[in-house]
Scaffold this motif. Structure first.
Motif, PDB file in Angstrom:
ATOM      1  N   LEU A 138       0.830  -1.202   0.000  1.00  0.00           N
ATOM      2  CA  LEU A 138       0.000   0.000   0.000  1.00  0.00           C
ATOM      3  C   LEU A 138       0.865   1.254   0.000  1.00  0.00           C
ATOM      4  N   ALA A 139       1.934   1.228   0.766  1.00  0.00           N
ATOM      5  CA  ALA A 139       2.838   2.380   0.771  1.00  0.00           C
ATOM      6  C   ALA A 139       3.450   2.595  -0.605  1.00  0.00           C
ATOM      7  N   ALA A 140       3.813   1.502  -1.271  1.00  0.00           N
ATOM      8  CA  ALA A 140       4.409   1.609  -2.606  1.00  0.00           C
ATOM      9  C   ALA A 140       3.408   2.143  -3.622  1.00  0.00           C
ATOM     10  N   LEU A 141       2.137   1.848  -3.435  1.00  0.00           N
ATOM     11  CA  LEU A 141       1.094   2.334  -4.336  1.00  0.00           C
ATOM     12  C   LEU A 141       0.915   3.843  -4.235  1.00  0.00           C
ATOM     13  N   HIS A 503      -1.221  -9.901 -13.203  1.00  0.00           N
ATOM     14  CA  HIS A 503      -1.532 -10.410 -14.534  1.00  0.00           C
ATOM     15  C   HIS A 503      -2.548  -9.540 -15.271  1.00  0.00           C
ATOM     16  N   GLY A 504      -2.388  -9.516 -16.601  1.00  0.00           N
ATOM     17  CA  GLY A 504      -3.366  -9.005 -17.553  1.00  0.00           C
ATOM     18  C   GLY A 504      -3.970  -7.670 -17.203  1.00  0.00           C
ATOM     19  N   PRO A 505      -5.300  -7.569 -17.334  1.00  0.00           N
ATOM     20  CA  PRO A 505      -5.953  -6.266 -17.129  1.00  0.00           C
ATOM     21  C   PRO A 505      -5.827  -5.757 -15.698  1.00  0.00           C
ATOM     22  N   HIS A 506      -5.677  -6.652 -14.738  1.00  0.00           N
ATOM     23  CA  HIS A 506      -5.512  -6.208 -13.348  1.00  0.00           C
ATOM     24  C   HIS A 506      -4.189  -5.459 -13.184  1.00  0.00           C
ATOM     25  N   ARG A 507      -3.148  -5.981 -13.783  1.00  0.00           N
ATOM     26  CA  ARG A 507      -1.843  -5.320 -13.723  1.00  0.00           C
ATOM     27  C   ARG A 507      -1.900  -3.963 -14.417  1.00  0.00           C
ATOM     28  N   ASP A 508      -2.602  -3.896 -15.547  1.00  0.00           N
ATOM     29  CA  ASP A 508      -2.717  -2.637 -16.281  1.00  0.00           C
ATOM     30  C   ASP A 508      -3.491  -1.597 -15.479  1.00  0.00           C
ATOM     31  N   PHE A 509      -4.558  -2.044 -14.821  1.00  0.00           N
ATOM     32  CA  PHE A 509      -5.351  -1.097 -14.033  1.00  0.00           C
ATOM     33  C   PHE A 509      -4.560  -0.609 -12.830  1.00  0.00           C
ATOM     34  N   LEU A 510      -3.778  -1.481 -12.223  1.00  0.00           N
ATOM     35  CA  LEU A 510      -2.923  -1.077 -11.111  1.00  0.00           C
ATOM     36  C   LEU A 510      -1.931  -0.011 -11.562  1.00  0.00           C
ATOM     37  N   ALA A 511      -1.378  -0.171 -12.756  1.00  0.00           N
ATOM     38  CA  ALA A 511      -0.437   0.825 -13.285  1.00  0.00           C
ATOM     39  C   ALA A 511      -1.148   2.159 -13.510  1.00  0.00           C
ATOM     40  N   ILE A 513      -3.858   3.361 -11.856  1.00  0.00           N
ATOM     41  CA  ILE A 513      -4.109   3.994 -10.563  1.00  0.00           C
ATOM     42  C   ILE A 513      -2.799   4.522  -9.968  1.00  0.00           C
ATOM     43  N   SER A 514      -1.734   3.749 -10.097  1.00  0.00           N
ATOM     44  CA  SER A 514      -0.429   4.183  -9.579  1.00  0.00           C
ATOM     45  C   SER A 514       0.025   5.473 -10.243  1.00  0.00           C
ATOM     46  N   GLU A 515      -0.185   5.567 -11.566  1.00  0.00           N
ATOM     47  CA  GLU A 515       0.196   6.781 -12.289  1.00  0.00           C
ATOM     48  C   GLU A 515      -0.584   7.987 -11.779  1.00  0.00           C
ATOM     49  N   LEU A 516      -1.891   7.824 -11.601  1.00  0.00           N
ATOM     50  CA  LEU A 516      -2.705   8.939 -11.126  1.00  0.00           C
ATOM     51  C   LEU A 516      -2.269   9.388  -9.736  1.00  0.00           C
ATOM     52  N   LEU A 517      -1.985   8.439  -8.864  1.00  0.00           N
ATOM     53  CA  LEU A 517      -1.570   8.804  -7.510  1.00  0.00           C
ATOM     54  C   LEU A 517      -0.212   9.498  -7.510  1.00  0.00           C
ATOM     55  N   ALA A 518       0.673   9.094  -8.398  1.00  0.00           N
ATOM     56  CA  ALA A 518       1.976   9.756  -8.501  1.00  0.00           C
ATOM     57  C   ALA A 518       1.811  11.198  -8.982  1.00  0.00           C
ATOM     58  N   ILE A 519       0.924  11.396  -9.960  1.00  0.00           N
ATOM     59  CA  ILE A 519       0.659  12.762 -10.448  1.00  0.00           C
ATOM     60  C   ILE A 519       0.041  13.602  -9.334  1.00  0.00           C
ATOM     61  N   ARG A 520      -0.904  13.014  -8.610  1.00  0.00           N
ATOM     62  CA  ARG A 520      -1.525  13.732  -7.497  1.00  0.00           C
ATOM     63  C   ARG A 520      -0.475  14.180  -6.488  1.00  0.00           C
ATOM     64  N   ARG A 521       0.397  13.264  -6.127  1.00  0.00           N
ATOM     65  CA  ARG A 521       1.411  13.546  -5.112  1.00  0.00           C
ATOM     66  C   ARG A 521       2.350  14.667  -5.568  1.00  0.00           C
ATOM     67  N   ARG A 522       2.700  14.672  -6.855  1.00  0.00           N
ATOM     68  CA  ARG A 522       3.669  15.642  -7.362  1.00  0.00           C
ATOM     69  C   ARG A 522       3.051  17.011  -7.602  1.00  0.00           C
ATOM     70  N   PHE A 523       1.865  17.050  -8.188  1.00  0.00           N
ATOM     71  CA  PHE A 523       1.329  18.331  -8.653  1.00  0.00           C
ATOM     72  C   PHE A 523       0.190  18.891  -7.794  1.00  0.00           C
ATOM     73  N   VAL A 524      -0.675  18.029  -7.239  1.00  0.00           N
ATOM     74  CA  VAL A 524      -1.880  18.520  -6.564  1.00  0.00           C
ATOM     75  C   VAL A 524      -1.637  18.745  -5.079  1.00  0.00           C
ATOM     76  N   VAL A 525      -1.075  17.748  -4.404  1.00  0.00           N
ATOM     77  CA  VAL A 525      -0.926  17.807  -2.944  1.00  0.00           C
ATOM     78  C   VAL A 525      -0.192  19.059  -2.458  1.00  0.00           C
ATOM     79  N   PRO A 526       0.878  19.523  -3.123  1.00  0.00           N
ATOM     80  CA  PRO A 526       1.585  20.700  -2.601  1.00  0.00           C
ATOM     81  C   PRO A 526       0.730  21.954  -2.470  1.00  0.00           C
ATOM     82  N   HIS A 527      -0.405  22.002  -3.159  1.00  0.00           N
ATOM     83  CA  HIS A 527      -1.233  23.210  -3.145  1.00  0.00           C
ATOM     84  C   HIS A 527      -2.484  23.085  -2.279  1.00  0.00           C
ATOM     85  N   LEU A 528      -2.755  21.902  -1.724  1.00  0.00           N
ATOM     86  CA  LEU A 528      -4.047  21.680  -1.087  1.00  0.00           C
ATOM     87  C   LEU A 528      -4.229  22.467   0.206  1.00  0.00           C
TER      88      LEU A 528
END
Length: 608
Positions: A138-141, A503-511, A513-528
């Motif tokens: 969860l921390a890695a996500l 595996h398969g679509p589950h792995r893709d969906f995890l990627a 969600i991970s991408e969105l959370l990384a973007i949130r952490r970098r660009f959105v959180v600093p301004h909240l």
């Protein structure tokens, strides 16, 4: 370091022996059964307390309180009940666990990304110890807050936890008190906050002996779906209120939780001012909250914005945030087309309602609800910062209350669903994922319980009858296919399959969600931390635009929630931080948006 919450209830270890306390104002005599020995009478005081100090008692001893009718019952403030809710309580030494998170002070709420989990189904083993080993995933996500569904001792070996009856005792099927402390300690080591879901609106229907032992715990003047309400405002209410205030402090101080999620406060009956919710929030903020970040999240179907007000510095006066069912309901209708039940309130304009929820928090801010037969619902919320709302696409409720525990991936338009996730995770709201959601888990989350025989039969029949109002279950044979909540197979089917994520679509969906959370952490959180109020939204046909002011920055979203490509769409200002499904269309620099296309931009320093 050791952490102990001192309280007047239950069994308290002394330098020599144990003090046992039971509150029963209308009982002439309460006795203590210790280790199977003949009962010892407790000493009754004028204030309704019955107490006894036993010098030879030790941690690990089993005990029960014997009532005037001859029955012997567990301690309502038991710290552990190894043999379930009908068995004897165990004396616990809170000092036995050695904490190693002395420097932990929690994290600001603006950094919160919540992950809701159920201990019994989060792992195959279904224990605190097994869940602890998964925290690193969860921390890695990019999760920063783990929200644990109720662990207070409930009847049987399986259950959601909302029918707890021993509110100070972690359910023994999950492990020992020290196992739960190790779970929280490990989370802190990983930089994760932990919230505990608590239920202060009722006790469960099996194993609650307070009716016979301490009937003043209930107030017949207020009736609820569970019978007489907990007595927060009637005769002898002060001790009852203290029981719940101490329970909240107990989890924060003795178990080092970083906050609470208070279940269904709309079902609490309390005419006092301050009411019990306000009193608990004040006790937490003025107590442990002076030294570390403590957060209180409410579930409140009444959309009571007054609990979410901020002070001049933008800090919560009462609660930190509320679960935002409105956003979920609007999103669900928007991406699935489902309009049954309470979803009917959002069917007239799901995109507009979703936009309002993103911008202002609540959809219902005082207008009548057709589902509630015209009853006005909610209070104005547009002045609140988006961090006052915990928002989500799925929760245990919205999955588990479906007949077959269906997750949304099997119900929704895939493109629109991904667009909804982008809107949520890249908004100023505090986002929450339900366990397995991050990889589009195929496993259901069903309603399960483990009541005694007669109650079990009634619950199974009642659940099937409840779905009889839906066309899909009008036929008795269709209702019979609904899984039996008391069957072990129902519980087992609800356990996550962690191999899916590889595996398969589950792995893709995890990627994804991970991408969105990384973007949130970098660009959105600093301004909240700079947001002081809500945002604005516009609907242009199938296009939704949302705009939030975050102090010196503006966050904007542009989404095509239609089923067809759109051209000639005016772009939004700012640096794109996430785009999907859009392209420039022609020399006039307008956009072409595919179905489900999303563009999110950040414009800093208010230029333009």
């Amino acid at each position: 370091m050791n952490h102990v919450h001192a309280m007047p209830f239950g069994a308290t270890l002394l330098d020599a022996g144990v003090r046992f306390s039971y509150w029963a104002p209308d009982a002439s005599q309460i006795a203590l059964e210790l280790g199977g020995q003949p009962p010892l009478p407790l000493q009754r005081a004028d204030d309704g307390w019955h107490r006894l100090e036993v010098a030879e008692a030790r941690a690990g001893d089993r005990y029960r309180f014997c009532l005037p009718d001859g029955s012997c019952v567990p301690d309502p403030a038991s710290r552990r009940n190894p043999d379930d809710v009908h068995g004897a309580s165990e004396v616990i030494d809170p000092r036995a666990y050695e904490w190693h998170d002395d420097e932990w002070r929690g994290r600001p709420w603006t950094e919160a990304v919540i992950y809701e989990l159920h201990i019994g189904t989060f792992t195959p083993e279904g224990t605190f110890a097994a869940a602890r080993k998964r925290l690193i995933d969860l921390a890695a996500l990019g999760i920063s807050v783990v929200e644990v569904m109720p662990v207070a001792d409930f009847p049987g070996k399986q259950g959601w936890g909302y029918d707890g009856v021993l509110l100070f005792a972690p359910d023994a099927s999950y492990g020992t008190p020290d196992d739960l402390k190790a779970f929280v300690n490990a989370a802190h080591d990983l930089g994760l906050m932990v919230l505990l879901d608590v239920v202060y609106n009722h006790f469960g229907p099996e194993g609650n002996y307070l009716h016979s032992g301490s009937p003043f715990f209930f107030n017949a003047a207020h009736q609820t779906p569970w019978g007489s309400a907990i007595n927060y405002d009637g005769e002898q209410a002060r001790t009852v209120r203290d029981f719940f205030v101490h329970n909240a402090l107990f989890w924060i101080e003795e178990y080092r939780f970083d906050g609470l999620r208070m279940d269904a406060i709309h079902a609490i009956r309390d005419d006092s001012r301050p009411d019990i919710v306000e009193e608990i929030c004040t006790a937490l903020r003025e107590g442990p909250g002076r030294d570390r970040h403590i957060h209180i999240v409410l579930e409140n179907d009444a959309n009571g914005a007054r609990y979410l007000e901020r002070d001049a510095k933008g800090q919560p006066r009462i609660a930190t945030a509320q679960w935002n069912d409105d956003l979920h309901h609007a999103a669900h209708v928007l991406v699935t087309g489902d309009t049954d039940g309470y979803y009917a309130d959002y069917a007239d304009d799901p995109m507009g309602h979703f936009g309002r929820a993103l911008a202002e928090g609540f959809v219902f801010q005082g207008q009548p609800s057709a589902f509630r037969k015209g009853e006005a619902r909610g209070e104005p919320s547009a002045h609140l910062p988006s961090s006052a709302f915990v928002s989500f696409v799925q929760t245990h409720d919205q999955v588990g209350n479906r007949a077959f525990g269906d997750r949304i991936e099997g119900l929704a338009d895939p493109a629109l669903l991904r667009a909804a996730y982008a809107c949520l995770l890249l908004s100023p709201h505090v986002p929450m994922l339900f366990m397995g959601e991050e990889y589009a888990a195929a496993t259901p989350f069903l309603y399960f319980c483990d009541f005694g025989h007669e109650l079990a039969a009634a619950v199974s029949a009642g659940r099937r009858a409840e779905f009889g109002q839906f066309a899909a279950f009008a036929d008795e044979a269709a209702r019979a296919r609904i899984p039996d909540p008391n069957a072990a197979s129902t519980f087992e089917a609800s356990k996550l399959n962690w191999q899916e994520r590889l595996h398969g679509p589950h792995r893709d969906f995890l990627a994804f969600i991970s991408e969105l959370l990384a973007i949130r952490r970098r660009f959105v959180v600093p301004h909240l931390a700079n947001q002081r109020g809500g945002g604005q939204h516009w609907r242009e046909g199938d296009v939704l635009r949302v705009d939030w002011s975050l102090g010196s920055a503006r966050l904007r979203q542009l989404i095509n929630f239609g089923k067809k490509p759109l051209t000639g769409i005016q772009p939004i200002l700012g640096q794109p931080i996430y785009t999907n499904g859009l392209a420039m269309a022609g020399h006039n620099e307008t956009l072409r948006l595919a179905p489900g296309a999303v563009c999110v931009t950040l414009q800093e320093n208010n230029h333009g």
